[in-house]
Each structure stands twice: as structure tokens, then as C-alpha cells.
Design a protein around this motif. Structure first.
Motif, PDB file in Angstrom:
ATOM      1  N   GLU A  90      48.139 -18.884 -13.956  1.00  0.00           N
ATOM      2  CA  GLU A  90      47.456 -17.951 -14.856  1.00  0.00           C
ATOM      3  C   GLU A  90      47.450 -16.555 -14.254  1.00  0.00           C
ATOM      4  O   GLU A  90      47.136 -16.383 -13.086  1.00  0.00           O
ATOM      5  CB  GLU A  90      46.007 -18.399 -15.087  1.00  0.00           C
ATOM      6  N   GLU A  91      47.802 -15.580 -15.075  1.00  0.00           N
ATOM      7  CA  GLU A  91      47.764 -14.196 -14.623  1.00  0.00           C
ATOM      8  C   GLU A  91      46.377 -13.635 -14.838  1.00  0.00           C
ATOM      9  O   GLU A  91      45.776 -13.832 -15.884  1.00  0.00           O
ATOM     10  CB  GLU A  91      48.777 -13.344 -15.401  1.00  0.00           C
ATOM     11  N   HIS A  92      45.880 -12.941 -13.845  1.00  0.00           N
ATOM     12  CA  HIS A  92      44.597 -12.273 -13.953  1.00  0.00           C
ATOM     13  C   HIS A  92      44.510 -11.214 -12.876  1.00  0.00           C
ATOM     14  O   HIS A  92      45.194 -11.289 -11.868  1.00  0.00           O
ATOM     15  CB  HIS A  92      43.445 -13.273 -13.841  1.00  0.00           C
ATOM     16  N   ASP A  93      43.689 -10.221 -13.125  1.00  0.00           N
ATOM     17  CA  ASP A  93      43.479  -9.154 -12.153  1.00  0.00           C
ATOM     18  C   ASP A  93      42.350  -9.577 -11.228  1.00  0.00           C
ATOM     19  O   ASP A  93      41.342 -10.112 -11.675  1.00  0.00           O
ATOM     20  CB  ASP A  93      43.104  -7.849 -12.860  1.00  0.00           C
ATOM     21  N   CYS A  94      42.530  -9.361  -9.944  1.00  0.00           N
ATOM     22  CA  CYS A  94      41.551  -9.835  -8.969  1.00  0.00           C
ATOM     23  C   CYS A  94      40.888  -8.687  -8.225  1.00  0.00           C
ATOM     24  O   CYS A  94      41.527  -7.709  -7.865  1.00  0.00           O
ATOM     25  CB  CYS A  94      42.226 -10.715  -7.917  1.00  0.00           C
ATOM     26  N   VAL A  95      39.617  -8.862  -7.991  1.00  0.00           N
ATOM     27  CA  VAL A  95      38.867  -8.041  -7.048  1.00  0.00           C
ATOM     28  C   VAL A  95      38.515  -8.997  -5.917  1.00  0.00           C
ATOM     29  O   VAL A  95      37.801  -9.978  -6.123  1.00  0.00           O
ATOM     30  CB  VAL A  95      37.583  -7.463  -7.682  1.00  0.00           C
ATOM     31  N   PHE A  96      39.075  -8.743  -4.729  1.00  0.00           N
ATOM     32  CA  PHE A  96      38.822  -9.601  -3.579  1.00  0.00           C
ATOM     33  C   PHE A  96      37.684  -9.029  -2.749  1.00  0.00           C
ATOM     34  O   PHE A  96      37.640  -7.830  -2.489  1.00  0.00           O
ATOM     35  CB  PHE A  96      40.064  -9.707  -2.688  1.00  0.00           C
ATOM     36  N   LEU A  97      36.798  -9.908  -2.330  1.00  0.00           N
ATOM     37  CA  LEU A  97      35.699  -9.561  -1.433  1.00  0.00           C
ATOM     38  C   LEU A  97      36.021 -10.235  -0.108  1.00  0.00           C
ATOM     39  O   LEU A  97      35.986 -11.467  -0.011  1.00  0.00           O
ATOM     40  CB  LEU A  97      34.371 -10.057  -2.003  1.00  0.00           C
ATOM     41  N   VAL A  98      36.390  -9.422   0.897  1.00  0.00           N
ATOM     42  CA  VAL A  98      36.876  -9.946   2.171  1.00  0.00           C
ATOM     43  C   VAL A  98      35.874  -9.605   3.269  1.00  0.00           C
ATOM     44  O   VAL A  98      35.558  -8.430   3.479  1.00  0.00           O
ATOM     45  CB  VAL A  98      38.259  -9.343   2.529  1.00  0.00           C
TER      46      VAL A  98
END
Length: 157
Positions: free
Chosen positions: A104-112
């Protein structure tokens, strides 16, 4: 209407076999082959609950198989996985996570977290659309907006 929801990438409670089956189906549907080596790399990646490098995956597979697995081979497989949305890449750490919804394509905001290295992501259509709009205003087409936010998780604060 835009929706935002969080997905933890911790594997506790994750059904690696079900995730592997989804990844296999998505890769085959994308016209790629699901080989024994690709399966091994995906399963090894899915065992981790924080971003992992291709070198770590290669080391783990080398120990499991009793023969050396080259990091270059793992990188090539991970590149295919990223292109087909089976895996997400944390660019700032040059590390990878198994996608909890392969294909599935989706835009991600990663919290690292800079302390413990865990990463979670928030699928945010709102943020993704804002990033696409910014790119478009500069006559640039954003294919896959990815935003990484570095800091400290609640456990490390």
C-alpha cells in the motif's frame, strides 16, 4: 476527508507469518518474484521492532545460514522492497522497517528516537498533501513524501 493514524513498528504481537504472506502476495502482484532469499530478508527484517541496517540483516542471515550473505545482496533486495512498498526506509539512519501494510502506498511521518533507535510512523494524508503542495508550488512533482522527525520517545524522555 483526510485521516491520520499511527502505526507502531514494534513486532510484539505482530504475526510475522501473516505479514510475510501479505508481502509475498504484494510483490508477486507487482510483477516481481518471491525468492527464498527475498523471503529470508523480509522475515529477518520483520523480526525487528526498530530500524535495522542491511549490514545487520546480512550478519543475522550469515549466522542463521552458516555461510556469508553479502550486504550488497541484501541492499538490492531491500531496494526492490522499498520500490514495491514492502519496506520503508529511514533515510537519516540508512535503516529499514517492514511495512505493516505491504504494497500500500502512503505518505509517512517517521518519529525516530535518537536514544533507543525505535521508530514509529504516522500515516498522514494531511501532511503528505501539504508536502506535495509545497513541491508543486516549486514546479516539482513529489513521488513519495517522507518526513522524519528526530527526538526522544516517551520511554526515553
Amino acid at each position: 476527508m483526510a485521516h491520520d493514524h499511527s502505526h507502531s513498528h514494534a513486532n510484539c504481537g505482530r504475526d510475522v507469518e501473516a505479514l510475510k504472506a501479505k508481502a509475498r502476495d504484494a510483490l508477486i502482484a507487482a510483477g516481481e518474484q518471491w525468492t527464498a532469499m527475498r523471503e529470508a530478508v523480509f522475515v529477518e527484517l520483520a523480526r525487528y521492532d526498530s530500524p535495522v541496517s542491511a549490514y545487520q540483516i546480512a550478519d543475522d542471515l550469515s549466522q542463521t545460514r552458516g555461510k556469508r550473505v553479502a550486504p550488497n545482496s541484501v541492499y538490492r533486495i531491500l531496494d526492490v522492497f522499498v520500490a514495491k512498498n514492502l519496506t520503508v526506509k529511514i533515510e537519516s539512519a540508512n535503516a529499514f522497517l517492514a511495512n505493516s501494510h505491504p504494497g500500500e502506498e502512503h505518505d509517512c511521518v517517521f518519529l525516530v528516537c535518537d536514544t533507543c533507535g525505535t521508530a514509529s510512523h504516522v500515516d498522514s494524508e494531511t501532511v503528505g498533501q501539504n508536502l506535495r503542495d509545497i513541491a508543486s508550488s516549486q514546479n516539482f512533482r513529489a513521488d513519495r513524501p517522507i518526513l522524519e522527525i528526530r527526538g526522544k520517545c516517551s520511554d526515553c524522555r
